[in-house]
Motif scaffolding. Structure first.
Motif, mmCIF file in Angstrom:
data_model
loop_
_atom_site.group_PDB
_atom_site.id
_atom_site.type_symbol
_atom_site.label_atom_id
_atom_site.label_comp_id
_atom_site.label_asym_id
_atom_site.label_seq_id
_atom_site.Cartn_x
_atom_site.Cartn_y
_atom_site.Cartn_z
ATOM 1 N N TYR A 1 0.440 -1.076 0.028
ATOM 2 C CA TYR A 1 0.371 0.208 0.192
ATOM 3 C C TYR A 1 0.536 0.894 -0.102
ATOM 4 N N LEU A 2 0.262 2.703 -0.319
ATOM 5 C CA LEU A 2 1.058 3.879 -0.369
ATOM 6 C C LEU A 2 0.017 4.399 -0.525
ATOM 7 N N HIS A 3 0.136 5.770 1.305
ATOM 8 C CA HIS A 3 -0.864 5.940 1.130
ATOM 9 C C HIS A 3 -0.335 7.675 0.964
ATOM 10 N N VAL A 4 -0.789 9.380 0.497
ATOM 11 C CA VAL A 4 -0.135 10.059 0.258
ATOM 12 C C VAL A 4 -0.567 11.083 0.704
ATOM 13 N N ASP A 5 -0.431 12.013 1.517
ATOM 14 C CA ASP A 5 -0.966 13.110 2.176
ATOM 15 C C ASP A 5 -0.469 14.399 1.610
ATOM 16 N N TYR A 6 -1.701 15.068 0.649
ATOM 17 C CA TYR A 6 -1.415 16.463 0.735
ATOM 18 C C TYR A 6 -0.957 17.649 0.946
ATOM 19 N N ARG A 7 -0.079 18.575 1.753
ATOM 20 C CA ARG A 7 -0.254 19.226 2.397
ATOM 21 C C ARG A 7 0.139 20.639 1.872
ATOM 22 N N ARG A 8 0.830 21.034 0.611
ATOM 23 C CA ARG A 8 0.496 22.542 -0.545
ATOM 24 C C ARG A 8 0.678 21.965 -2.092
ATOM 25 N N VAL A 9 0.224 22.312 -2.834
ATOM 26 C CA VAL A 9 0.348 22.499 -3.928
ATOM 27 C C VAL A 9 1.789 22.275 -4.601
ATOM 28 N N THR A 10 1.959 20.689 -5.514
ATOM 29 C CA THR A 10 2.981 20.736 -6.011
ATOM 30 C C THR A 10 3.838 22.003 -7.228
ATOM 31 N N PRO A 11 4.433 22.929 -7.191
ATOM 32 C CA PRO A 11 5.143 23.115 -8.555
ATOM 33 C C PRO A 11 5.696 22.516 -9.168
ATOM 34 N N ILE A 12 5.610 23.133 -10.373
ATOM 35 C CA ILE A 12 6.863 22.379 -11.985
ATOM 36 C C ILE A 12 8.100 23.224 -11.933
ATOM 37 N N ASP A 13 8.932 23.097 -12.512
ATOM 38 C CA ASP A 13 10.221 23.582 -12.589
ATOM 39 C C ASP A 13 10.987 24.651 -11.319
ATOM 40 N N VAL A 14 10.739 24.423 -10.623
ATOM 41 C CA VAL A 14 11.562 24.615 -9.086
ATOM 42 C C VAL A 14 12.088 23.836 -8.915
ATOM 43 N N PRO A 15 13.067 23.621 -8.225
ATOM 44 C CA PRO A 15 14.085 22.613 -7.643
ATOM 45 C C PRO A 15 13.264 21.917 -6.087
ATOM 46 N N MET B 1 8.329 15.356 1.393
ATOM 47 C CA MET B 1 8.565 16.623 0.081
ATOM 48 C C MET B 1 8.763 18.484 0.181
ATOM 49 N N THR B 2 9.620 18.355 0.415
ATOM 50 C CA THR B 2 9.933 19.821 0.948
ATOM 51 C C THR B 2 10.409 20.435 -1.039
ATOM 52 N N ASP B 3 10.103 21.991 -0.298
ATOM 53 C CA ASP B 3 10.465 23.025 -1.450
ATOM 54 C C ASP B 3 12.165 23.735 -1.348
ATOM 55 N N ILE B 4 12.649 24.479 -1.588
ATOM 56 C CA ILE B 4 13.647 25.026 -0.995
ATOM 57 C C ILE B 4 13.165 25.854 0.026
ATOM 58 N N ASP B 5 11.948 26.177 0.579
ATOM 59 C CA ASP B 5 12.012 26.966 1.729
ATOM 60 C C ASP B 5 11.697 26.120 2.884
ATOM 61 N N GLY B 6 11.698 24.717 2.931
ATOM 62 C CA GLY B 6 11.731 24.054 3.590
ATOM 63 C C GLY B 6 9.838 23.779 3.978
ATOM 64 N N ASN B 7 8.920 23.702 3.076
ATOM 65 C CA ASN B 7 7.992 23.418 3.289
ATOM 66 C C ASN B 7 7.619 22.475 2.986
ATOM 67 N N VAL B 8 7.080 21.635 3.537
ATOM 68 C CA VAL B 8 5.828 20.241 2.760
ATOM 69 C C VAL B 8 4.956 20.362 2.082
ATOM 70 N N LEU B 9 4.875 20.237 1.029
ATOM 71 C CA LEU B 9 4.128 19.375 -0.013
ATOM 72 C C LEU B 9 4.206 18.102 0.564
ATOM 73 N N SER B 10 3.729 17.598 0.475
ATOM 74 C CA SER B 10 3.586 16.373 0.380
ATOM 75 C C SER B 10 4.082 15.042 1.607
ATOM 76 N N GLU B 11 3.205 14.279 2.128
ATOM 77 C CA GLU B 11 3.871 12.867 3.496
ATOM 78 C C GLU B 11 3.634 11.446 2.553
#
Length: 204
Positions: free
Chosen positions: A146-160, A181-191
């Motif tokens: 099984y694989l469960h994903v919690d979406y915390r923020r919108v995940t953008p394209i073309d950014v590291p 998964m985090t963005d460059i500022d450390g925001n959690v996008l998903s778990e």
């Protein structure tokens, strides 16, 4: 180690490889094509002419069809996504028997709408990531139970972006894995959390 364990370690083990510059160039072109296809609106004749070109490419490549586990695509550890055009273009930044950190980005090809990554692409990425954790841990081939994903923020394209997956616990054949998964500022996008189960000798 038992005979069964020996068999499992040998069974369906896909060995990684290192791709040459020719395959790297080809996969780069493939990824570019995928992005272009979902972001263009040419005249009908252009679609038709381009289809003929692609059909010619298919004919050329079909002359060298290889068995599963032999083609370098999907096994090239030096290419983003291991050189598989379905996998998002991420690479391993750090790896240990307990955790794997990846870095990369998503592109236009992965958009679901409004320049945000399609929700279905995120589980695809985590499934790929969890498989790398299994390999890094030296575990026999496993399947996702099984694989469960919690979406915390919108995940953008073309950014590291950065993703880290680690072993949460082990129970016999069961490997419980978690990731963020985090963005460059450390925001959690998903778990994500998942269960990877070690294959038995008779299982494909």
């Amino acid at each position: 180690m038992t005979d069964i364990e020996d068999h499992i370690r040998e069974f369906a083990r896909v060995q990684p490889t290192v791709a040459g510059p020719e395959l790297a160039r080809f996969i780069t072109a493939m990824r570019r094509l995928q992005d272009i296809v979902v972001s263009t609106d040419p005249e009908a004749s252009v679609w038709d002419d381009t289809a003929a070109l692609l059909e010619d490419v298919c004919t050329r490549l079909e002359n060298d069809v290889a068995p599963a586990g032999v083609s370098p695509v999907g096994r090239a550890r030096n290419l983003p996504g291991h050189g598989h055009p379905m996998a998002p273009p991420w690479t391993v930044a750090d790896s240990s028997p307990d955790a794997v950190t990846m870095q990369g980005h998503f592109t236009r090809y992965h958009v679901g709408g409004n320049n945000a990554v399609h929700g279905g692409v995120i589980p695809l990425f985590y499934d790929f990531h969890f498989g790398l954790v299994v390999s890094a841990a030296g575990r026999p081939d496993s399947r996702t139970a099984y694989l469960h994903v919690d979406y915390r923020r919108v995940t953008p394209i073309d950014v590291p972006l950065t993703a880290r997956a680690w072993i949460d616990s082990v129970d016999g054949r069961k490997l419980f894995v978690r990731a963020t998964m985090t963005d460059i500022d450390g925001n959690v996008l998903s778990e994500a959390n998942g269960l990877m189960i070690k294959l038995l000798p008779h299982q494909p």
